[in-house]
Design a protein around this motif. Structure first.
Motif, PDB file in Angstrom:
ATOM      1  N   PRO A   1     -52.776  51.808 -41.787  1.00 28.51           N
ATOM      2  CA  PRO A   1     -51.557  51.188 -41.247  1.00 28.51           C
ATOM      3  C   PRO A   1     -50.323  52.085 -41.373  1.00 28.51           C
ATOM      4  CG  PRO A   1     -52.743  49.609 -42.598  1.00 28.51           C
ATOM      5  CD  PRO A   1     -53.396  50.944 -42.805  1.00 28.51           C
TER       6      PRO A   1
ATOM      7  N   LEU B   1     -50.577  54.716 -38.734  1.00 36.01           N
ATOM      8  CA  LEU B   1     -50.267  54.133 -37.431  1.00 36.01           C
ATOM      9  C   LEU B   1     -48.760  54.037 -37.216  1.00 36.01           C
ATOM     10  CD1 LEU B   1     -51.212  52.501 -34.846  1.00 36.01           C
ATOM     11  CD2 LEU B   1     -50.987  50.478 -36.289  1.00 36.01           C
ATOM     12  N   PHE B   2     -48.029  53.560 -38.223  1.00 35.48           N
ATOM     13  CA  PHE B   2     -46.584  53.412 -38.091  1.00 35.48           C
ATOM     14  C   PHE B   2     -45.869  54.754 -38.064  1.00 35.48           C
ATOM     15  CE2 PHE B   2     -47.644  49.141 -39.650  1.00 35.48           C
ATOM     16  CZ  PHE B   2     -47.028  48.399 -38.659  1.00 35.48           C
TER      17      PHE B   2
ATOM     18  N   THR C   1     -44.365  55.998 -34.475  1.00 32.30           N
ATOM     19  CA  THR C   1     -42.909  56.133 -34.396  1.00 32.30           C
ATOM     20  C   THR C   1     -42.518  57.524 -33.926  1.00 32.30           C
ATOM     21  OG1 THR C   1     -42.562  54.488 -36.126  1.00 32.30           O
ATOM     22  CG2 THR C   1     -40.780  56.066 -35.757  1.00 32.30           C
TER      23      THR C   1
ATOM     24  N   TYR D   1     -51.489  45.589 -25.632  1.00 28.94           N
ATOM     25  CA  TYR D   1     -52.272  44.487 -26.183  1.00 28.94           C
ATOM     26  C   TYR D   1     -53.167  43.868 -25.107  1.00 28.94           C
ATOM     27  CZ  TYR D   1     -53.509  40.311 -28.783  1.00 28.94           C
ATOM     28  OH  TYR D   1     -54.212  39.318 -29.427  1.00 28.94           O
TER      29      TYR D   1
ATOM     30  N   MET E   1     -54.049  47.014 -33.672  1.00 31.79           N
ATOM     31  CA  MET E   1     -53.397  48.310 -33.466  1.00 31.79           C
ATOM     32  C   MET E   1     -52.507  48.318 -32.224  1.00 31.79           C
ATOM     33  SD  MET E   1     -56.547  50.831 -34.558  1.00 31.79           S
ATOM     34  CE  MET E   1     -55.945  52.125 -33.534  1.00 31.79           C
TER      35      MET E   1
ATOM     36  N   TRP F   1     -48.352  43.961 -32.564  1.00 30.12           N
ATOM     37  CA  TRP F   1     -46.998  44.071 -33.088  1.00 30.12           C
ATOM     38  C   TRP F   1     -46.646  45.424 -33.693  1.00 30.12           C
ATOM     39  CZ3 TRP F   1     -46.047  45.007 -38.158  1.00 30.12           C
ATOM     40  CH2 TRP F   1     -47.064  44.733 -39.072  1.00 30.12           C
ATOM     41  N   PRO F   2     -47.601  46.222 -34.217  1.00 31.32           N
ATOM     42  CA  PRO F   2     -47.202  47.560 -34.688  1.00 31.32           C
ATOM     43  C   PRO F   2     -46.615  48.424 -33.556  1.00 31.32           C
ATOM     44  CG  PRO F   2     -49.300  46.980 -35.658  1.00 31.32           C
ATOM     45  CD  PRO F   2     -49.002  45.927 -34.633  1.00 31.32           C
ATOM     46  N   GLN F   3     -47.073  48.186 -32.333  1.00 32.84           N
ATOM     47  CA  GLN F   3     -46.514  48.945 -31.205  1.00 32.84           C
ATOM     48  C   GLN F   3     -45.047  48.585 -30.975  1.00 32.84           C
ATOM     49  OE1 GLN F   3     -48.019  51.476 -29.724  1.00 32.84           O
ATOM     50  NE2 GLN F   3     -49.765  51.122 -31.071  1.00 32.84           N
TER      51      GLN F   3
ATOM     52  N   VAL G   1     -42.945  47.649 -33.372  1.00 35.16           N
ATOM     53  CA  VAL G   1     -42.208  48.278 -34.469  1.00 35.16           C
ATOM     54  C   VAL G   1     -42.056  49.777 -34.228  1.00 35.16           C
ATOM     55  CG1 VAL G   1     -42.254  48.784 -36.948  1.00 35.16           C
ATOM     56  CG2 VAL G   1     -42.913  46.518 -36.123  1.00 35.16           C
ATOM     57  N   THR G   2     -43.137  50.449 -33.854  1.00 31.44           N
ATOM     58  CA  THR G   2     -43.057  51.897 -33.647  1.00 31.44           C
ATOM     59  C   THR G   2     -42.199  52.244 -32.427  1.00 31.44           C
ATOM     60  OG1 THR G   2     -45.130  51.971 -32.373  1.00 31.44           O
ATOM     61  CG2 THR G   2     -45.276  52.326 -34.760  1.00 31.44           C
TER      62      THR G   2
END
Length: 169
Positions: free
Chosen positions: A34, A37-38, A42, A118, A141, A144-146, A148-149
């Motif tokens: 994780p 990924l972030f 980013t 997604y 993946m 929501w991580p997309q 944030v990044t």
């Protein structure tokens, strides 16, 4: 239309920078997935926004298409049908960031990118008949991580553009 050589130098620079940031996964293999990924997400989103801020939307879109292909060849993307999905998300992100970079609408672009990624992940998982755990991981993946990044990448890029005073080509 005549394009000067600065354009190609910046295009190559931002593509190389994106590839270097993707390669951080090899240099920092001990990071939990994780965090990786972030961090990488980013930085790649930041490169896309910087590329569009300095060059043109089309150039940044090309970078956005190339990066997922190289991620697949590096082994960071296990499902090949996700390459065009991520490429489309990156291209859309870069294209819209170029259009709205100095407008408050720029902060909504990651939401759109997340929706594309997604939705594409769900479609690929269904068409490829991925096992439930793999489909869930892919959905996470590309979820929501997309968002944030994307937001963090825009923020970093806007800070760098203001600080370094890039000239648009």
């Amino acid at each position: 239309m005549k394009t000067n050589w600065h354009f190609y130098v910046y295009l190559a620079f931002f593509l190389a920078l994106g590839l270097v940031f993707q390669g951080l996964r090899f240099v920092l293999p001990m990071l939990p997935p994780p965090v990786e990924l972030f961090l990488v997400g980013t930085l790649v989103n930041m490169v896309l926004v910087l590329a569009v801020a300095v060059t043109q939307r089309g150039a940044a879109a090309v970078i956005g298409l190339v990066l997922p292909l190289t991620a697949f060849f590096q082994g960071h993307l296990a499902v090949f049908p996700m390459v065009p999905v991520i490429g489309l998300g990156n291209m859309l992100f870069a294209w819209l960031a170029g259009r709205f970079l100095s407008h408050c609408l720029v902060w909504g672009i990651p939401v759109l990118k997340m929706g594309v990624l997604y939705g594409g992940a769900l479609l690929v998982a269904r068409l490829a008949a991925l096992p439930p755990k793999a489909a869930a991981m892919l959905g996470f993946m590309m979820g929501w991580p997309q968002l944030v990044t994307g937001l963090a990448g825009i923020l970093l890029a806007r800070l760098l553009v203001a600080r370094l005073q890039f000239k648009k080509i």
